[in-house]
Design a protein around this motif. Structure first.
Motif, PDB file in Angstrom:
ATOM      1  N   TRP A 449       0.860  -1.181   0.000  1.00  0.00           N
ATOM      2  CA  TRP A 449       0.000   0.000   0.000  1.00  0.00           C
ATOM      3  C   TRP A 449       0.902   1.239   0.000  1.00  0.00           C
ATOM      4  O   TRP A 449       1.584   1.521   0.978  1.00  0.00           O
ATOM      5  CB  TRP A 449      -0.915  -0.001   1.225  1.00  0.00           C
ATOM      6  N   GLY A 451      -0.001   4.639  -0.666  1.00  0.00           N
ATOM      7  CA  GLY A 451      -0.564   5.811  -0.018  1.00  0.00           C
ATOM      8  C   GLY A 451      -0.405   7.067  -0.845  1.00  0.00           C
ATOM      9  O   GLY A 451       0.404   7.130  -1.779  1.00  0.00           O
ATOM     10  N   GLU A 485      -5.618   2.329  -6.391  1.00  0.00           N
ATOM     11  CA  GLU A 485      -5.497   2.675  -4.972  1.00  0.00           C
ATOM     12  C   GLU A 485      -6.120   4.045  -4.723  1.00  0.00           C
ATOM     13  O   GLU A 485      -5.859   5.002  -5.453  1.00  0.00           O
ATOM     14  CB  GLU A 485      -4.021   2.683  -4.566  1.00  0.00           C
ATOM     15  N   THR A 488      -6.942   6.286   1.902  1.00  0.00           N
ATOM     16  CA  THR A 488      -7.630   5.503   2.940  1.00  0.00           C
ATOM     17  C   THR A 488      -8.753   6.295   3.588  1.00  0.00           C
ATOM     18  O   THR A 488      -9.655   5.723   4.199  1.00  0.00           O
ATOM     19  CB  THR A 488      -6.655   5.085   4.056  1.00  0.00           C
ATOM     20  N   ASP A 490      -8.054   8.584   5.926  1.00  0.00           N
ATOM     21  CA  ASP A 490      -7.601   8.991   7.265  1.00  0.00           C
ATOM     22  C   ASP A 490      -7.632  10.511   7.465  1.00  0.00           C
ATOM     23  O   ASP A 490      -8.211  10.984   8.450  1.00  0.00           O
ATOM     24  CB  ASP A 490      -6.191   8.459   7.532  1.00  0.00           C
ATOM     25  N   ALA A 505     -13.318   4.122   2.379  1.00  0.00           N
ATOM     26  CA  ALA A 505     -13.113   2.826   3.027  1.00  0.00           C
ATOM     27  C   ALA A 505     -13.875   1.733   2.292  1.00  0.00           C
ATOM     28  O   ALA A 505     -13.342   0.635   2.056  1.00  0.00           O
ATOM     29  CB  ALA A 505     -13.559   2.897   4.488  1.00  0.00           C
ATOM     30  N   ASN A 508     -12.073   1.054  -1.101  1.00  0.00           N
ATOM     31  CA  ASN A 508     -10.844   0.264  -0.965  1.00  0.00           C
ATOM     32  C   ASN A 508     -11.127  -1.156  -0.496  1.00  0.00           C
ATOM     33  O   ASN A 508     -10.475  -2.110  -0.940  1.00  0.00           O
ATOM     34  CB  ASN A 508      -9.890   0.956   0.013  1.00  0.00           C
ATOM     35  N   THR A 522       2.644  -1.127   4.482  1.00  0.00           N
ATOM     36  CA  THR A 522       2.591   0.273   4.097  1.00  0.00           C
ATOM     37  C   THR A 522       3.683   1.059   4.803  1.00  0.00           C
ATOM     38  O   THR A 522       4.109   0.687   5.909  1.00  0.00           O
ATOM     39  CB  THR A 522       1.216   0.894   4.432  1.00  0.00           C
ATOM     40  N   CYS A 527      -1.899   5.370   7.379  1.00  0.00           N
ATOM     41  CA  CYS A 527      -2.569   4.337   6.583  1.00  0.00           C
ATOM     42  C   CYS A 527      -2.604   3.029   7.367  1.00  0.00           C
ATOM     43  O   CYS A 527      -3.619   2.315   7.364  1.00  0.00           O
ATOM     44  CB  CYS A 527      -1.839   4.124   5.258  1.00  0.00           C
ATOM     45  N   THR A 530      -5.412   3.179   9.980  1.00  0.00           N
ATOM     46  CA  THR A 530      -6.751   3.130   9.401  1.00  0.00           C
ATOM     47  C   THR A 530      -7.067   1.751   8.844  1.00  0.00           C
ATOM     48  O   THR A 530      -8.138   1.199   9.090  1.00  0.00           O
ATOM     49  CB  THR A 530      -6.880   4.193   8.292  1.00  0.00           C
ATOM     50  N   LEU A 531      -6.140   1.187   8.084  1.00  0.00           N
ATOM     51  CA  LEU A 531      -6.366  -0.134   7.499  1.00  0.00           C
ATOM     52  C   LEU A 531      -6.474  -1.216   8.576  1.00  0.00           C
ATOM     53  O   LEU A 531      -7.301  -2.125   8.486  1.00  0.00           O
ATOM     54  CB  LEU A 531      -5.230  -0.489   6.541  1.00  0.00           C
ATOM     55  N   TYR A 535     -10.755  -0.469   9.150  1.00  0.00           N
ATOM     56  CA  TYR A 535     -11.335  -1.050   7.934  1.00  0.00           C
ATOM     57  C   TYR A 535     -12.081  -2.357   8.190  1.00  0.00           C
ATOM     58  O   TYR A 535     -12.813  -2.836   7.325  1.00  0.00           O
ATOM     59  CB  TYR A 535     -10.242  -1.270   6.881  1.00  0.00           C
TER      60      TYR A 535
END
Length: 684
Positions: A449, A451, A485, A488, A490, A505, A508, A522, A527, A530-531, A535
């Motif tokens: 990822w 970003g 991509e 995210t 965030d 979200a 993705n 990442t 990121c 958040t992921l 998520y």
């Protein structure tokens, strides 16, 4: 004579009746005040983990186990206080707390003996009881005395500083505003609180001394403090003893009656707030369902009653110790944000019905970097970031955000890139490199990822390329999404645009499902957070790693060689969202061995100021948290600053140029240092 103590010595029956009346009356008044607090908490949103209706306050069996564990860890063992730095007053508070707890325990045991069927307050037990609790009570007296001196010195220092800053009497109003920036509370209420505790402690010893002086027995020396006091004061009359007894009891009644009105309320409220704390990770913000918006006809929090019942309860648990303010990056560079005052202002807004943004001030709300330093420091687990972001959500929904941050939201919505670059540009960094893409049907173990920053910012792109090269060299099967991509979300979520975050979200998460993503790596801690933490609500169930964590695994396996710069040459800056929010501070130090540490490191790191959308907000150069952090990093004498976050790289890069315009101070990501070590065998 068997060692024991006669209860209600020289106290008549009418006096006993009066005693019971007063003690029950004071306890009833205390209970009534607490009930008033409970009624105010119940204005808030129901707490999802609790049962509805009459069973509201009855947790499930699993929840009860967690509650008991939280009380043991955070209340009885004082986990957060013990982890505080000494200058925050942690030893002093521990003395007061454990001294107070010991007196409560001693009184409870005495009451059980008095009113229970079994009489055990005699013999060896009595002697141990008297000695132990007589000495433990000194913790309270000494701790309160220490607090008096500390508070008086701090007040004098801050008043002196304020006088120097504002010598003009016409600036008195502004000086009053400046006092909001003081981390420690200095109201007379606080001094009365300390005075009350000190009086209770001292009069308790005096009463004990009077009892011993009146009727000294051979075993009374077990009460060490009381015995020495009795020897010093000499014989006393029955009348003086009875006066001392009633004088001490009156202050006990007063104590019961005023607990909910003074800072002492945290003694009771903190048990409830820490027990029922949300189990969400520190970096997980609450998701607002559309059904809630339809029901309330608003987004986020406008009035204090819009917070959850737990959040409202936590406001009353606040100790007003100021630890949150002491560590706040915004407060420490002169901004108006004072986390302790935010809690007090919201509590006042609940009482007065004032809008939260008006009570706290929009300037203070927007100053937050959401670094969670305040949350990590709070002894009673108040989640200041939740309070602030929920209010931001309402401001954003009403169009109160403008400037570069509002532009960022529009860019994220239109291009899926917080920097506003088109989706096609996300693959520009790949030119000349053989980067596998998911859409080409390649087999991969890790989704890399990249970003928004990693595909856009020149410095962050260097990190992105270094990680791609290292993964390739180590034989890791990875692939990127490229133009598929999207951000995210965030920055949008932490600024307050909740539904833009939810849109990204969901977008993705659908892409992850499309390609069967199970593991993600990442370079961006934001990121990562958040992921990893947010998520899951969108069906994205996967393992998420920061690049330092995956690189650490590869170094341990021998697929890569750790970088080993000369001692003192490199200093490492811990990113907030990696070290504090996601508790990872060891992997970076293993990837690049021997790095120096500044004073603030790991969970206690200093924020660079970019989080919470602050990356896209304007601020005076003198109020940049990155400047303060840069000074501390460069004070180590290092000539290279190592980072592990693209946001930190951007913010510290500007501050380093400002602080050392003529010096060759290098700013490198851990991956770049590892890349060089595995290419030439020499760390840059």
């Amino acid at each position: 004579m068997e060692p024991t103590r006669q209860e209600f010595l020289h106290i008549s029956q009418p006096e006993k009746i009066l005693f019971y009346f007063l003690v029950y009356a004071s306890l009833a008044y205390m209970a009534w005040q607490i009930a008033q607090c409970v009624r105010s908490w119940r204005q808030g949103r129901p707490i999802d983990t609790l049962r509805p209706g009459w069973k509201y306050w009855l947790p499930t069996r699993a929840a009860a186990a967690k509650w008991l564990g939280n009380v043991l860890s955070y209340v009885l063992l004082q986990k957060k206080v013990r982890s505080s730095r000494p200058k925050s007053g942690a030893p002093m508070h521990l003395m007061i707390f454990y001294g107070f707890v010991s007196l409560v325990l001693a009184t409870t045991l005495l009451a059980i003996n008095t009113y229970g069927p079994v009489k055990f307050h005699h013999g060896t037990y009595y002697l141990v009881y008297e000695t132990a609790f007589d000495l433990l009570g000194l913790l309270l007296v000494v701790g309160v005395g220490w607090a008096f001196v500390r508070r008086a010195m701090a007040l004098g220092k801050e008043l002196g500083a304020a006088a120097l800053r504002e010598p003009d009497p016409e600036q008195a109003a502004k000086q009053a505003v400046d006092r909001r920036r003081w981390p420690m509370s200095h109201s007379m209420n606080d001094f009365w609180t300390l005075g009350l505790l000190l009086v209770i402690g001292l009069t308790g010893y005096w009463l004990e001394a009077c009892r011993i002086s009146l009727d000294t027995r051979s075993f009374d020396s077990a009460s060490i403090v009381g015995f020495l006091w009795a020897k010093a004061q000499g014989p006393v009359s029955v009348g003086l003893y009875r006066f001392a007894w009633w004088f001490h009891m009156v202050w006990i009644f007063v104590f019961f009656a005023v607990i909910p009105k003074m800072r002492l309320r945290h003694i009771v409220m903190a048990i409830a707030s820490t027990a029922g704390k949300p189990e969400r990770p520190m970096g997980h913000l609450r998701t607002i369902p559309m059904e809630e918006v339809e029901q309330t006809e608003q987004v986020g929090v406008k009035l204090a009653k819009d917070y959850s019942r737990w959040h409202l309860m936590s406001l009353d648990a606040c100790m007003e110790c100021g630890r949150c303010t002491e560590v706040c990056p915004a407060w420490n560079v002169g901004k108006v944000l004072n986390p302790k005052q935010v809690v007090q202002d919201i509590r006042g807004a609940l009482r007065d019905g004032t809008e939260v943004a008006a009570a706290v001030s929009e300037e203070a709300l927007w100053a937050c970097t959401t670094c969670n330093a305040c949350v990590e420091a709070c002894p009673v687990l108040i989640r200041h970031v939740d309070l602030i972001v929920d209010s931001r959500r309402n401001l954003v929904s009403e169009g109160a955000l403008s400037g570069p941050a509002a532009t960022m939201l529009r860019q994220t919505a239109s291009t899926s890139n917080a920097w506003g670059q088109p989706a096609s540009n996300r693959e520009d960094w790949m030119k000349g490199l053989e980067i596998p893409l998911c859409r080409d049907g390649v087999e991969f173990e890790y989704l890399f990822w990249v970003g928004c920053a990693g595909a856009t910012d020149p410095g962050a792109i260097k990190t992105t390329k270094a990680v791609a090269e290292l993964l390739t060299k180590a034989g890791v099967k990875f692939a990127c999404l490229g133009r598929e991509e999207a951000c995210t979300g965030d920055p949008a979520r932490r600024v307050g645009e909740e539904f833009l975050f939810q849109d990204k979200a969901a977008q993705n998460a659908a892409t992850f499902e499309k390609y069967g993503v199970k593991k993600v790596v990442t370079t961006c801690p934001h990121c990562l957070n958040t992921l990893k933490n947010e998520y899951g609500e969108y069906g994205a169930s996967m393992e998420v790693f920061h690049h330092s964590q995956l690189l650490q695994q590869l170094v341990r396996k021998g697929d890569l060689v750790a970088a080993k710069p000369p001692k003192g040459e490199v200093v490492y800056h811990d990113p907030c969202y990696l070290s504090r929010v996601n508790e990872e501070s060891e992997a970076p130090r293993e990837v690049v061995a021997g790095m120096s540490d500044p004073e603030h490191k790991g969970k206690k790191t200093l924020c660079c100021g970019a989080g919470g959308g602050r990356m896209w907000m304007e601020e005076p150069p003198s109020q940049r948290p990155a400047n303060r952090r840069t000074e501390e990093l460069l004070a180590t004498g290092a000539t290279t600053v190592a980072v592990a976050c693209p946001f930190c790289r951007i913010m510290l890069g500007d501050s380093i140029k400002q602080a050392r315009p003529n010096d060759e101070i290098r700013l490198l990501d851990l991956a770049e240092m590892l890349q060089e070590a595995n290419t030439t065998g020499v760390t840059p």
